[in-house]
Design a protein around this motif. Sequence first.
Motif, PDB file in Angstrom:
ATOM      1  N   ASP A 184       0.861  -1.186   0.000  1.00 20.62           N
ATOM      2  CA  ASP A 184       0.000   0.000   0.000  1.00 20.62           C
ATOM      3  C   ASP A 184       0.898   1.237   0.000  1.00 20.62           C
ATOM      4  OD1 ASP A 184      -1.975   1.860   0.249  1.00 20.62           O
ATOM      5  OD2 ASP A 184      -2.801   1.094   2.123  1.00 20.62           O
ATOM      6  N   VAL A 185       0.995   1.886  -1.154  1.00 22.12           N
ATOM      7  CA  VAL A 185       1.896   3.040  -1.300  1.00 22.12           C
ATOM      8  C   VAL A 185       1.136   4.312  -0.914  1.00 22.12           C
ATOM      9  CG1 VAL A 185       3.347   4.326  -2.906  1.00 22.12           C
ATOM     10  CG2 VAL A 185       3.130   1.834  -3.129  1.00 22.12           C
ATOM     11  N   GLY A 186       1.707   5.074   0.020  1.00 23.05           N
ATOM     12  CA  GLY A 186       0.991   6.234   0.558  1.00 23.05           C
ATOM     13  C   GLY A 186      -0.206   5.775   1.366  1.00 23.05           C
ATOM     14  N   GLY A 187      -0.003   4.713   2.104  1.00 22.32           N
ATOM     15  CA  GLY A 187      -1.104   4.058   2.818  1.00 22.32           C
ATOM     16  C   GLY A 187      -1.617   4.810   4.033  1.00 22.32           C
ATOM     17  N   PHE A 206      -6.988   1.333   4.572  1.00 28.02           N
ATOM     18  CA  PHE A 206      -7.153   0.120   3.754  1.00 28.02           C
ATOM     19  C   PHE A 206      -6.256  -0.999   4.278  1.00 28.02           C
ATOM     20  CE2 PHE A 206      -8.878   3.304   0.938  1.00 28.02           C
ATOM     21  CZ  PHE A 206      -9.942   2.645   0.338  1.00 28.02           C
ATOM     22  N   GLU A 249       5.055   4.776   3.305  1.00 22.75           N
ATOM     23  CA  GLU A 249       4.388   6.043   3.634  1.00 22.75           C
ATOM     24  C   GLU A 249       5.443   7.037   4.141  1.00 22.75           C
ATOM     25  OE1 GLU A 249       1.229   7.628   3.809  1.00 22.75           O
ATOM     26  OE2 GLU A 249       2.461   9.146   4.787  1.00 22.75           O
ATOM     27  N   PRO A 250       5.477   8.268   3.593  1.00 23.99           N
ATOM     28  CA  PRO A 250       6.527   9.208   4.018  1.00 23.99           C
ATOM     29  C   PRO A 250       6.285   9.878   5.373  1.00 23.99           C
ATOM     30  CG  PRO A 250       5.190  10.179   2.262  1.00 23.99           C
ATOM     31  CD  PRO A 250       4.705   8.783   2.449  1.00 23.99           C
ATOM     32  N   SER A 251       5.028   9.960   5.812  1.00 21.63           N
ATOM     33  CA  SER A 251       4.728  10.735   7.020  1.00 21.63           C
ATOM     34  C   SER A 251       4.932   9.913   8.295  1.00 21.63           C
ATOM     35  CB  SER A 251       3.276  11.241   6.945  1.00 21.63           C
ATOM     36  OG  SER A 251       2.797  11.527   8.240  1.00 21.63           O
ATOM     37  N   ALA A 296       1.655   9.647  10.292  1.00 25.14           N
ATOM     38  CA  ALA A 296       0.730   8.649   9.740  1.00 25.14           C
ATOM     39  C   ALA A 296       1.197   7.243  10.125  1.00 25.14           C
ATOM     40  CB  ALA A 296       0.635   8.799   8.220  1.00 25.14           C
ATOM     41  N   ASP A 353       8.781   7.600   0.324  1.00 23.28           N
ATOM     42  CA  ASP A 353       7.729   8.049  -0.593  1.00 23.28           C
ATOM     43  C   ASP A 353       7.756   7.216  -1.867  1.00 23.28           C
ATOM     44  OD1 ASP A 353       9.628   9.156  -2.274  1.00 23.28           O
ATOM     45  OD2 ASP A 353       9.410  11.163  -1.406  1.00 23.28           O
ATOM     46  N   ALA A 354       6.823   7.493  -2.746  1.00 21.94           N
ATOM     47  CA  ALA A 354       6.659   6.662  -3.939  1.00 21.94           C
ATOM     48  C   ALA A 354       7.928   6.644  -4.796  1.00 21.94           C
ATOM     49  CB  ALA A 354       5.466   7.168  -4.748  1.00 21.94           C
ATOM     50  N   HIS A 401      -3.838   4.726  -3.276  1.00 24.47           N
ATOM     51  CA  HIS A 401      -5.140   5.375  -3.099  1.00 24.47           C
ATOM     52  C   HIS A 401      -4.973   6.805  -2.591  1.00 24.47           C
ATOM     53  CE1 HIS A 401      -7.400   1.260  -2.543  1.00 24.47           C
ATOM     54  NE2 HIS A 401      -6.925   1.432  -3.765  1.00 24.47           N
ATOM     55  N   ASN A 402      -5.501   7.733  -3.371  1.00 24.91           N
ATOM     56  CA  ASN A 402      -5.498   9.151  -2.976  1.00 24.91           C
ATOM     57  C   ASN A 402      -4.080   9.697  -2.820  1.00 24.91           C
ATOM     58  OD1 ASN A 402      -8.443   9.066  -2.647  1.00 24.91           O
ATOM     59  ND2 ASN A 402      -8.015   7.840  -0.819  1.00 24.91           N
ATOM     60  N   VAL A 403      -3.176   9.259  -3.690  1.00 21.63           N
ATOM     61  CA  VAL A 403      -1.772   9.666  -3.591  1.00 21.63           C
ATOM     62  C   VAL A 403      -1.264  10.294  -4.898  1.00 21.63           C
ATOM     63  CG1 VAL A 403       0.592   8.818  -3.215  1.00 21.63           C
ATOM     64  CG2 VAL A 403      -1.284   7.854  -1.889  1.00 21.63           C
ATOM     65  N   MET A 409      -0.788  13.988  -5.406  1.00 20.48           N
ATOM     66  CA  MET A 409       0.174  14.811  -4.677  1.00 20.48           C
ATOM     67  C   MET A 409       1.631  14.485  -4.970  1.00 20.48           C
ATOM     68  SD  MET A 409      -0.787  13.600  -0.796  1.00 20.48           S
ATOM     69  CE  MET A 409      -2.517  14.023  -0.854  1.00 20.48           C
ATOM     70  N   VAL A 410       1.915  13.447  -5.749  1.00 22.94           N
ATOM     71  CA  VAL A 410       3.319  13.147  -6.058  1.00 22.94           C
ATOM     72  C   VAL A 410       3.819  14.123  -7.131  1.00 22.94           C
ATOM     73  CG1 VAL A 410       3.027  10.697  -5.506  1.00 22.94           C
ATOM     74  CG2 VAL A 410       2.814  11.438  -7.881  1.00 22.94           C
TER      75      VAL A 410
HETATM   76  C1  LIG Z   1      -5.065  11.335   1.433  1.00 21.40           C
HETATM   77  S1  LIG Z   1      -3.887  10.329   2.204  1.00 21.40           S
HETATM   78  C2  LIG Z   1      -4.395   8.712   1.650  1.00 21.40           C
HETATM   79  C3  LIG Z   1      -4.099   7.627   2.623  1.00 21.40           C
HETATM   80  C4  LIG Z   1      -4.579   6.242   2.185  1.00 21.40           C
HETATM   81  N1  LIG Z   1      -3.935   5.839   0.954  1.00 21.40           N
HETATM   82  C5  LIG Z   1      -6.071   6.198   2.049  1.00 21.40           C
HETATM   83  O1  LIG Z   1      -6.569   6.235   0.916  1.00 21.40           O
HETATM   84  O2  LIG Z   1      -6.750   6.141   3.069  1.00 21.40           O
HETATM   85  C6  LIG Z   1      -2.469  10.600   1.195  1.00 21.40           C
HETATM   86  C7  LIG Z   1      -1.236   9.937   1.748  1.00 21.40           C
HETATM   87  O3  LIG Z   1      -0.197  10.021   0.769  1.00 21.40           O
HETATM   88  C8  LIG Z   1       1.015  10.295   1.430  1.00 21.40           C
HETATM   89  N2  LIG Z   1       1.942  10.898   0.464  1.00 21.40           N
HETATM   90  C9  LIG Z   1       2.129  12.185   0.151  1.00 21.40           C
HETATM   91  N3  LIG Z   1       3.081  12.332  -0.777  1.00 21.40           N
HETATM   92  C10 LIG Z   1       3.507  11.080  -1.081  1.00 21.40           C
HETATM   93  C11 LIG Z   1       4.500  10.559  -1.950  1.00 21.40           C
HETATM   94  N4  LIG Z   1       5.235  11.359  -2.719  1.00 21.40           N
HETATM   95  N5  LIG Z   1       4.678   9.223  -1.990  1.00 21.40           N
HETATM   96  C12 LIG Z   1       3.922   8.393  -1.215  1.00 21.40           C
HETATM   97  N6  LIG Z   1       2.983   8.845  -0.352  1.00 21.40           N
HETATM   98  C13 LIG Z   1       2.774  10.165  -0.288  1.00 21.40           C
HETATM   99  C14 LIG Z   1       0.604  11.219   2.571  1.00 21.40           C
HETATM  100  O4  LIG Z   1       1.568  11.261   3.597  1.00 21.40           O
HETATM  101  C15 LIG Z   1      -0.713  10.611   3.002  1.00 21.40           C
HETATM  102  O5  LIG Z   1      -0.546   9.638   4.009  1.00 21.40           O
END
Ligand SMILES: C[S@@+](CC[C@H](N)C(=O)[O-])C[C@H]1O[C@@H](n2cnc3c(N)ncnc32)[C@H](O)[C@@H]1O
Length: 253
Positions: free
Chosen positions: A44-47, A52, A67-69, A72, A95-96, A114-116, A119-120
Amino acid sequence: MVDNMPRESTKAPRHPRIAVVWSVLSAEIERFAAGTGATMRILDVGGGSGGFAVPLAELGHDVTVVEPSANALASLRQRAADAGVTDRLTAVQADADELPDVAEPASADLVLCHNVLEMVDYPDTALDALAKTCAPGGAVSVLVANRIAAVLGKALSGQFATALDLLADVDGVAEGRDTLKRRFETATLTALVGGSGLVTEQVHGVGVVGDLVQVPENAAGEALREFELATAARVPFRDMATRIHLLARKPMR
Ligand SMILES: C[S@@+](CC[C@H](N)C(=O)[O-])C[C@H]1O[C@@H](n2cnc3c(N)ncnc32)[C@H](O)[C@@H]1O
């Protein structure tokens, strides 16, 4: 592309807003079980905090969250401990872009992003890395914000200037006032995924109206859930939903 209506699952979370995503993931899990019968390796990338990842670990799968944070990840670890799935969940801070350094090629049966991608820095590079990590025959699940819904949402709340900005901008963002770097449309997302060598099998709208209405907790909540499942694959409802969910497969060779 197969554009089928998603099936229900008895084990996955039932919230109406994400029912469609879980129905697609549940079907993929069943498909895998029918083939090898083994526990899935899920990445799960950016999980984030595991919205999930933790339920998937609870279903018995081995899940790695990249996950970078740090915040989180701390929440994720707590959530995993509370759910009693610490042994099935690995948390990696990266991060990704760093995916090739932290995950072996072809090491996941199912890759979630998902939802990432909104923002990359480079979504094509991120998708290339996701595709590389996915095992041949495995699946990649992508969930992104839909620019059409963002335009409609602003217009419906009377913010016509912002709606027009979103409509005109090539990335579907309002310059200087947006938290996202981009939004997608079904066609642009499908093309992007195809560019990484993945074959799109299913596209669904997530939140056709679920994000516009208050979600009731009683029987009306079930009715909303049913509505979301019934409209998710049907154009034009699909293409107006708040988010687009795509399931793509990595070819065997
Ligand atoms: C809106 S949250 C989504 C979390 C989860 N995937 C979900 O759908 O419930 C976006 C996540 O992406 C991470 N994120 C931000 N930039 C990223 C990057 N460059 N690579 C991977 N993750 C990243 C954030 O830290 C955050 O945890």
